[in-house]
Write a protein that holds these residues in place. Structure first.
Motif, PDB file in Angstrom:
ATOM      1  N   PRO A  52     -39.091 -33.645-102.624  1.00 33.11           N
ATOM      2  CA  PRO A  52     -39.906 -33.453-103.832  1.00 33.11           C
ATOM      3  C   PRO A  52     -40.614 -32.100-103.797  1.00 33.11           C
ATOM      4  O   PRO A  52     -40.959 -31.580-102.743  1.00 33.11           O
ATOM      5  CB  PRO A  52     -40.913 -34.604-103.787  1.00 33.11           C
ATOM      6  N   LEU A  53     -40.843 -31.568-105.005  1.00 33.58           N
ATOM      7  CA  LEU A  53     -41.447 -30.235-105.116  1.00 33.58           C
ATOM      8  C   LEU A  53     -42.777 -30.143-104.378  1.00 33.58           C
ATOM      9  O   LEU A  53     -43.111 -29.105-103.813  1.00 33.58           O
ATOM     10  CB  LEU A  53     -41.670 -29.882-106.590  1.00 33.58           C
ATOM     11  N   ILE A  54     -43.530 -31.213-104.414  1.00 30.57           N
ATOM     12  CA  ILE A  54     -44.861 -31.179-103.826  1.00 30.57           C
ATOM     13  C   ILE A  54     -44.806 -30.894-102.331  1.00 30.57           C
ATOM     14  O   ILE A  54     -45.764 -30.402-101.738  1.00 30.57           O
ATOM     15  CB  ILE A  54     -45.612 -32.511-104.110  1.00 30.57           C
ATOM     16  N   VAL A  55     -43.651 -31.188-101.730  1.00 25.25           N
ATOM     17  CA  VAL A  55     -43.466 -30.863-100.307  1.00 25.25           C
ATOM     18  C   VAL A  55     -42.744 -29.530-100.177  1.00 25.25           C
ATOM     19  O   VAL A  55     -43.046 -28.724 -99.292  1.00 25.25           O
ATOM     20  CB  VAL A  55     -42.652 -31.971 -99.599  1.00 25.25           C
ATOM     21  N   ALA A  56     -41.789 -29.319-101.089  1.00 20.37           N
ATOM     22  CA  ALA A  56     -40.937 -28.133-100.968  1.00 20.37           C
ATOM     23  C   ALA A  56     -41.744 -26.848-101.082  1.00 20.37           C
ATOM     24  O   ALA A  56     -41.512 -25.890-100.342  1.00 20.37           O
ATOM     25  CB  ALA A  56     -39.853 -28.168-102.046  1.00 20.37           C
ATOM     26  N   VAL A  57     -42.698 -26.827-102.000  1.00 20.79           N
ATOM     27  CA  VAL A  57     -43.439 -25.581-102.222  1.00 20.79           C
ATOM     28  C   VAL A  57     -44.286 -25.196-101.010  1.00 20.79           C
ATOM     29  O   VAL A  57     -44.219 -24.069-100.535  1.00 20.79           O
ATOM     30  CB  VAL A  57     -44.284 -25.676-103.518  1.00 20.79           C
ATOM     31  N   PRO A  58     -45.100 -26.118-100.487  1.00 20.06           N
ATOM     32  CA  PRO A  58     -45.847 -25.747 -99.280  1.00 20.06           C
ATOM     33  C   PRO A  58     -44.948 -25.391 -98.109  1.00 20.06           C
ATOM     34  O   PRO A  58     -45.286 -24.520 -97.298  1.00 20.06           O
ATOM     35  CB  PRO A  58     -46.661 -27.016 -98.959  1.00 20.06           C
ATOM     36  N   LEU A  59     -43.788 -26.051 -98.043  1.00 22.92           N
ATOM     37  CA  LEU A  59     -42.836 -25.728 -96.985  1.00 22.92           C
ATOM     38  C   LEU A  59     -42.376 -24.282 -97.111  1.00 22.92           C
ATOM     39  O   LEU A  59     -42.272 -23.547 -96.122  1.00 22.92           O
ATOM     40  CB  LEU A  59     -41.623 -26.670 -97.106  1.00 22.92           C
ATOM     41  N   ALA A  60     -42.122 -23.890 -98.357  1.00 20.51           N
ATOM     42  CA  ALA A  60     -41.718 -22.511 -98.608  1.00 20.51           C
ATOM     43  C   ALA A  60     -42.823 -21.545 -98.189  1.00 20.51           C
ATOM     44  O   ALA A  60     -42.565 -20.512 -97.582  1.00 20.51           O
ATOM     45  CB  ALA A  60     -41.389 -22.320-100.088  1.00 20.51           C
ATOM     46  N   ALA A  61     -44.059 -21.910 -98.514  1.00 25.85           N
ATOM     47  CA  ALA A  61     -45.188 -21.054 -98.130  1.00 25.85           C
ATOM     48  C   ALA A  61     -45.207 -20.868 -96.622  1.00 25.85           C
ATOM     49  O   ALA A  61     -45.395 -19.762 -96.109  1.00 25.85           O
ATOM     50  CB  ALA A  61     -46.491 -21.670 -98.617  1.00 25.85           C
ATOM     51  N   LEU A  62     -44.997 -21.958 -95.908  1.00 32.78           N
ATOM     52  CA  LEU A  62     -44.994 -21.882 -94.444  1.00 32.78           C
ATOM     53  C   LEU A  62     -43.864 -20.994 -93.949  1.00 32.78           C
ATOM     54  O   LEU A  62     -44.049 -20.149 -93.059  1.00 32.78           O
ATOM     55  CB  LEU A  62     -44.839 -23.301 -93.880  1.00 32.78           C
ATOM     56  N   GLY A  63     -42.683 -21.197 -94.542  1.00 34.43           N
ATOM     57  CA  GLY A  63     -41.528 -20.408 -94.120  1.00 34.43           C
ATOM     58  C   GLY A  63     -41.765 -18.916 -94.314  1.00 34.43           C
ATOM     59  O   GLY A  63     -41.494 -18.098 -93.430  1.00 34.43           O
ATOM     60  N   VAL A  64     -42.302 -18.574 -95.474  1.00 33.84           N
ATOM     61  CA  VAL A  64     -42.530 -17.153 -95.746  1.00 33.84           C
ATOM     62  C   VAL A  64     -43.642 -16.609 -94.849  1.00 33.84           C
ATOM     63  O   VAL A  64     -43.634 -15.450 -94.445  1.00 33.84           O
ATOM     64  CB  VAL A  64     -42.853 -16.923 -97.235  1.00 33.84           C
ATOM     65  N   ALA A  65     -44.600 -17.491 -94.518  1.00 31.94           N
ATOM     66  CA  ALA A  65     -45.680 -17.069 -93.612  1.00 31.94           C
ATOM     67  C   ALA A  65     -45.100 -16.641 -92.268  1.00 31.94           C
ATOM     68  O   ALA A  65     -45.470 -15.595 -91.718  1.00 31.94           O
ATOM     69  CB  ALA A  65     -46.688 -18.195 -93.427  1.00 31.94           C
ATOM     70  N   LEU A  66     -44.203 -17.468 -91.751  1.00 25.82           N
ATOM     71  CA  LEU A  66     -43.590 -17.125 -90.457  1.00 25.82           C
ATOM     72  C   LEU A  66     -42.808 -15.822 -90.566  1.00 25.82           C
ATOM     73  O   LEU A  66     -42.903 -14.938 -89.699  1.00 25.82           O
ATOM     74  CB  LEU A  66     -42.666 -18.264 -90.010  1.00 25.82           C
ATOM     75  N   PHE A  67     -42.036 -15.698 -91.649  1.00 20.53           N
ATOM     76  CA  PHE A  67     -41.269 -14.482 -91.852  1.00 20.53           C
ATOM     77  C   PHE A  67     -42.193 -13.268 -91.927  1.00 20.53           C
ATOM     78  O   PHE A  67     -41.926 -12.226 -91.332  1.00 20.53           O
ATOM     79  CB  PHE A  67     -40.451 -14.610 -93.147  1.00 20.53           C
ATOM     80  N   GLY A  68     -43.302 -13.439 -92.646  1.00 19.33           N
ATOM     81  CA  GLY A  68     -44.266 -12.345 -92.776  1.00 19.33           C
ATOM     82  C   GLY A  68     -44.846 -11.938 -91.436  1.00 19.33           C
ATOM     83  O   GLY A  68     -45.036 -10.746 -91.164  1.00 19.33           O
ATOM     84  N   ALA A  69     -45.132 -12.941 -90.598  1.00 20.96           N
ATOM     85  CA  ALA A  69     -45.685 -12.616 -89.284  1.00 20.96           C
ATOM     86  C   ALA A  69     -44.704 -11.744 -88.510  1.00 20.96           C
ATOM     87  O   ALA A  69     -45.093 -10.767 -87.859  1.00 20.96           O
ATOM     88  CB  ALA A  69     -45.993 -13.903 -88.521  1.00 20.96           C
ATOM     89  N   VAL A  70     -43.424 -12.097 -88.601  1.00 20.19           N
ATOM     90  CA  VAL A  70     -42.401 -11.311 -87.900  1.00 20.19           C
ATOM     91  C   VAL A  70     -42.365  -9.883 -88.442  1.00 20.19           C
ATOM     92  O   VAL A  70     -42.312  -8.915 -87.679  1.00 20.19           O
ATOM     93  CB  VAL A  70     -41.013 -11.989 -88.052  1.00 20.19           C
ATOM     94  N   VAL A  71     -42.414  -9.757 -89.755  1.00 23.77           N
ATOM     95  CA  VAL A  71     -42.385  -8.414 -90.358  1.00 23.77           C
ATOM     96  C   VAL A  71     -43.588  -7.593 -89.910  1.00 23.77           C
ATOM     97  O   VAL A  71     -43.480  -6.407 -89.608  1.00 23.77           O
ATOM     98  CB  VAL A  71     -42.341  -8.519 -91.895  1.00 23.77           C
ATOM     99  N   GLU A  72     -44.729  -8.256 -89.836  1.00 23.02           N
ATOM    100  CA  GLU A  72     -45.930  -7.521 -89.419  1.00 23.02           C
ATOM    101  C   GLU A  72     -45.781  -7.014 -88.010  1.00 23.02           C
ATOM    102  O   GLU A  72     -46.059  -5.856 -87.711  1.00 23.02           O
ATOM    103  CB  GLU A  72     -47.147  -8.444 -89.533  1.00 23.02           C
ATOM    104  N   ILE A  73     -45.286  -7.876 -87.145  1.00 23.36           N
ATOM    105  CA  ILE A  73     -45.182  -7.494 -85.736  1.00 23.36           C
ATOM    106  C   ILE A  73     -44.152  -6.392 -85.543  1.00 23.36           C
ATOM    107  O   ILE A  73     -44.374  -5.438 -84.799  1.00 23.36           O
ATOM    108  CB  ILE A  73     -44.810  -8.730 -84.882  1.00 23.36           C
ATOM    109  N   LEU A  74     -43.015  -6.520 -86.242  1.00 22.73           N
ATOM    110  CA  LEU A  74     -41.940  -5.545 -86.015  1.00 22.73           C
ATOM    111  C   LEU A  74     -42.167  -4.229 -86.746  1.00 22.73           C
ATOM    112  O   LEU A  74     -41.821  -3.170 -86.242  1.00 22.73           O
ATOM    113  CB  LEU A  74     -40.605  -6.136 -86.471  1.00 22.73           C
TER     114      LEU A  74
END
Lengths: 297, 244, 352
Positions: free
Chosen positions: A60-82
């Motif tokens: 359901p969207l109510i789970v999918a959206v926060p999941l996406a936020a988390l996924g992009v957060a992790l990706f962002g952390a990697v971009v920041e570090i690299l």
């Protein structure tokens, strides 16, 4: 008559939430590090893709959206570090570098998933007032925007992270001397900004086509809002979103989308010239007015 | 050396100059005059307003009230570049060299409009030699030692043949040998006819070079005189020790 | 040894090779490649203009494509309205001056308004998007300037540069564009080596300090920005005339960013590196576009990222420097002396 008022309010609310959600992730990063993340649009795109992929598999969207936020957060952390971490102090270069990251992301997504993807439909349906029908989802986005403002206020004002973040924003070397791990602060904040971008992308996904260039729909408006709002994401961004939302809604109904966008861009240029710190600058100046001119307690 | 057609009137005049920052009065009703050929030291405790005075003269701040006259012209509304072209040269406390440019290019930037293009390279070589940096022309300025950077900047400040040279703490970070060399340089420049105004905390340096000293405190001129007069002035001692 | 005056540098050698190659290229190839290379030469003027303002003066502008578009559209509007022999040449002037004037006014607005650094990038980007957005909605019939239909995204037809009644094509066209490119390049090299050019280098590093050396920094910023606007406008004129066509996509986000990417990869501090790299990258982009288009941009993005992170002076410019150090032993420098040993500063008696 009441229909007209509600319609105007609805248009304003749609514009406001669109601008605010697009901008808040960018604003948080800019406010903390002064970095202009030109990949912000692609971060939103990533959030939209994750949401869509997850949702089409039954989540359901109510789970999918926060999941996406988390996924992009992790990706962002990697971009920041690299990438971003190496470019503090080289602001122009961080603009070029984050743009390159965005380019790699959008082209990469094109290669991985093709030119478009089957989207999800927007939930909640519509309601009618008089002759006009309105979408509940758009109202929902306004509610989410307000909730986000409250959440960020609590985060920055009431938590230990928020305290350390505000200290780092004010004076990073002193914060470091007081024991704040500013390097980790930057990574966490970049991840937070990325999460907000992913959240926005996920929230917008049901309303737009899912293509690798998804971000280009929002990036201009996001930048405009951040510039007008200034570095203070808590106060500046919502005020700017409200102001610009009003302008865009008015121009849009009168003259159409193109002119609305031109209006926003021209407003930005004027703001850069007249008020380079944005709304934040106005607030700061008001806060720092000479003591004599304040009313006595 | 005296010029038979010496210009009348002081070179630099600050008249009733005040500078406010919000509620803070950094400089209050300041009156200061520097004559042609003088070597003036500006001293005073921290926060006295000395650096603000320099910033007002150069143009990094505008006076709230009062006027600044340089070489006969009222300059307090002038942009910085115009004041520089009038003959004002400065070496501030913060490093003012170009770290990413070579020593050669640093000197060129400073000197180039004061040298004929046909003689450019020789002139730059001479200026570099004058500050003892021969052989380092290609080196990036950021790779020089602190002392070498100071010298480079002094050389650059001189290369514009200034009428008035402002030096803000020129011996900061220098050891005694370098301080003495700087004192001798400042004296010889003054002997050549350059009017110089120096902000300094190092009293050894001040004693080595001073003719006239202006003491500032709380944004005003507190005392003015020769080194002997100032050292005999109990009031000056008091303001440094916070006994006002 | 005379320092700073030798012409034998890797950069200059590379330019001579580049020049000779382009000079004799038409003899060795077919009409299509000729026109293609002419197109590259026209477009390379944009990265060249960017290398001047970004590399020398530290002004990062995303607006060069805006002036490109202004130049092209003004040329088209003029030549569609004014006919007769010689009209296209005056059209070139109109386009170039028009772009230059807009650039100078924008420069005045920004630099005399205290806008610098990152905000210049944002302002110029905003302006580019304003123009693109505005032009995009000019498809209707009412959008005409005299005889010229602006036509929105359908594109505007633009007359070709002509001598008398004969439109230029083939070798004459190629050599005209060649002369423009090399001429502008040499002009910029000369300006960069002048006193004004050194002043630009200084103001890139430290604007207030440079003012205290007597430089009217804001005026210089407007001057170099206006000049770059003229060059970018010329590029637009040559492009529009080459294809007889111009549309708002030439002023879009991608078009705005691409020259920045080329210059970042090749080298922004070296006009030669920027020019040669841009030609090479455009050729590469074109080849990849036919075989594997998505990969083209990913590769460029990656290259640009690597350049910015690890080789900020740009790959080709870094190569020039490396070759100079190794082959010509340019930077044989004595290590900087420590403050502790011989006291720096003049010896007694050396001061006259």
């Amino acid at each position: 008559m009441l229909n007209g008022v509600f319609n105007a309010f609805y248009q304003f609310e749609v514009s406001f939430s669109f601008l605010f959600l697009s901008a808040i992730g960018l604003a948080v990063i800019f406010g903390m590090m002064g970095v202009i993340n030109l990949a912000h649009g692609e971060f939103m795109m990533l959030g939209a893709y994750i949401t869509t992929i997850v949702a089409t598999h039954g989540v359901p969207l109510i789970v999918a959206v926060p999941l996406a936020a988390l996924g992009v957060a992790l990706f962002g952390a990697v971009v920041e570090i690299l990438v971003v971490r190496r470019l503090y102090g080289r602001l122009l270069d961080s603009v070029a570098a984050t743009w390159a990251v965005g380019l790699i992301m959008s082209q990469g997504m094109l290669i991985l998933t093709g030119p478009s993807m089957q989207g999800v439909s927007s939930p909640f349906g519509s309601f009618a007032i008089g002759q006009t029908s309105y979408a509940w989802y758009r109202v929902f986005l306004g509610v989410v925007s307000l909730a986000l403002i409250v959440f960020l206020y609590l985060l920055f004002m009431k938590t230990r992270y928020g305290l350390r973040a505000r200290a780092t924003i004010q004076n990073a070397p002193i914060a470091r001397a007081l024991g704040v791990d500013t390097a980790r602060m930057y990574t966490v904040t970049f991840a937070l900004g990325s999460a907000l971008a992913g959240l926005a992308g996920g929230l917008f996904a049901p309303t737009a086509t899912i293509v690798p260039f998804f971000g280009t729909n929002y990036i201009v408006e996001a930048f405009v809002t951040v510039i007008v709002g200034g570095a203070n994401a808590l106060i500046g961004t919502p005020i700017a979103a409200a102001l610009l939302g009003g302008i865009a809604a008015t121009l849009g109904t009168e003259y159409g989308l193109y002119i609305a966008r031109v209006g926003l861009l021209l407003a930005t240029i004027i703001v850069i010239r007249v008020l380079p710190q944005g709304v934040t600058g106005l607030i700061d100046r008001w806060r720092m007015r000479p003591i004599e001119s304040r009313s006595t307690r | 050396m005296t010029d038979p057609v010496a210009p009348k009137g002081p070179l630099l005049v600050l008249k009733d100059v005040s500078k406010r920052f919000g509620g803070l009065r950094a400089v209050s009703d300041l009156n200061l005059a520097v004559r042609h050929g003088e070597l003036r030291c500006l001293i005073g405790p921290n926060g006295a307003g000395k650096s603000t005075v320099f910033k007002l003269i150069i143009g990094f701040e505008r006076p709230t009230t009062g006027t600044i006259t340089f070489d006969g012209a009222v300059i307090d509304r002038w942009p910085r570049w115009r004041r520089a072209r009038q003959g004002l040269s400065v070496k501030m406390q913060v490093p003012g060299i170009y770290p990413e440019l070579s020593v050669h290019d640093n000197m060129r930037v400073a000197a180039q409009y004061h040298v004929k293009s046909g003689q450019m390279e020789e002139a730059i070589d001479r200026l570099i030699a004058r500050v003892g940096l021969t052989g380092l022309e290609r080196e990036l300025a950021k790779n020089l030692s602190h002392g070498q950077q100071q010298w480079l900047e002094i050389g650059m400040a001189l290369s514009v043949n200034p009428k008035l040279l402002l030096l803000d703490e020129p011996t900061a970070g220098m050891g005694p040998g370098e301080t003495e060399a700087t004192a001798r340089l400042v004296e010889s420049l003054n002997a050549d006819g350059v009017t110089i105004m120096v902000i300094e905390h190092d009293m050894t340096f001040v004693r080595q070079i001073a003719r006239t000293i202006t003491v500032m405190n709380l944004g005003r001129v507190f005392a003015e005189g020769t080194i002997a007069e100032i050292e005999a002035n109990q009031g000056v001692m008091d303001i440094y020790l916070g006994r006002t | 040894m005379r320092r700073g005056a030798s012409l034998l540098t890797a950069e200059n050698v590379a330019f001579v090779i580049f020049f000779l190659f382009l000079l004799v290229y038409p003899i060795t190839t077919d009409e299509f490649s000729l026109l293609n290379t002419a197109y590259f030469m026209a477009i390379t003027l944009i990265p060249l203009s960017l290398a001047m303002i970004w590399g020398k003066a530290g002004i990062l502008s995303f607006g060069q494509t805006a002036f490109f578009g202004i130049g092209g559209y003004l040329y088209g509007i003029y030549t569609l309205n004014v006919l007769g022999s010689g009209a296209t040449w005056i059209g070139i002037l109109v386009g170039v001056l028009g772009g230059g004037i807009v650039a100078a006014v924008l420069g005045w607005f920004m630099f005399y308004g205290g806008i610098n650094d990152v905000f210049v990038g944002l302002t110029t980007l905003a302006l580019t998007l304003v123009l693109q957005t505005f032009m995009a909605q000019t498809a209707g019939d009412e959008w005409m300037v005299g005889e010229a239909r602006l036509n929105g995204y359908n594109g505007m037809y633009v007359p070709q540069i002509s001598v008398g009644d004969m439109p230029l094509f083939g070798r004459p066209l190629y050599y005209l564009y060649f002369v423009f490119l090399i001429g502008i390049y040499l002009l910029l090299r000369w300006l960069a080596a002048s006193r004004w050019g050194y002043g630009l280098l200084a103001l890139q590093e430290n604007r207030p300090r440079t003012e205290t050396f007597g430089y009217n920094v804001r005026l210089m910023q407007v001057q170099v920005f206006g000049l770059a606007g003229c060059i970018a406008a010329l590029s637009g004129v040559l492009y529009a005339s080459w294809g007889s066509y111009i549309d708002p996509s030439s002023m879009g986000l991608t078009a705005a960013i691409t020259p920045v990417i080329y210059v970042a990869i090749g080298g922004r501090r070296s006009l030669t590196a920027a020019m040669i790299s841009s030609m090479i990258l455009m050729k590469l982009s074109q080849s990849l576009a036919s075989t594997a288009p998505e990969y083209a941009l990913v590769i460029f993005g990656l290259l640009a990222l690597l350049a910015v992170l690890f080789v900020p002076e740009g790959f080709m410019a870094a190569a020039f420097n490396a070759i100079d150090r190794w082959l010509f032993r340019r930077s044989a420098v004595a290590p900087a002396r420590e403050a502790g040993d011989v006291a720096p500063g003049p010896r007694p008696g050396e001061l006259t």
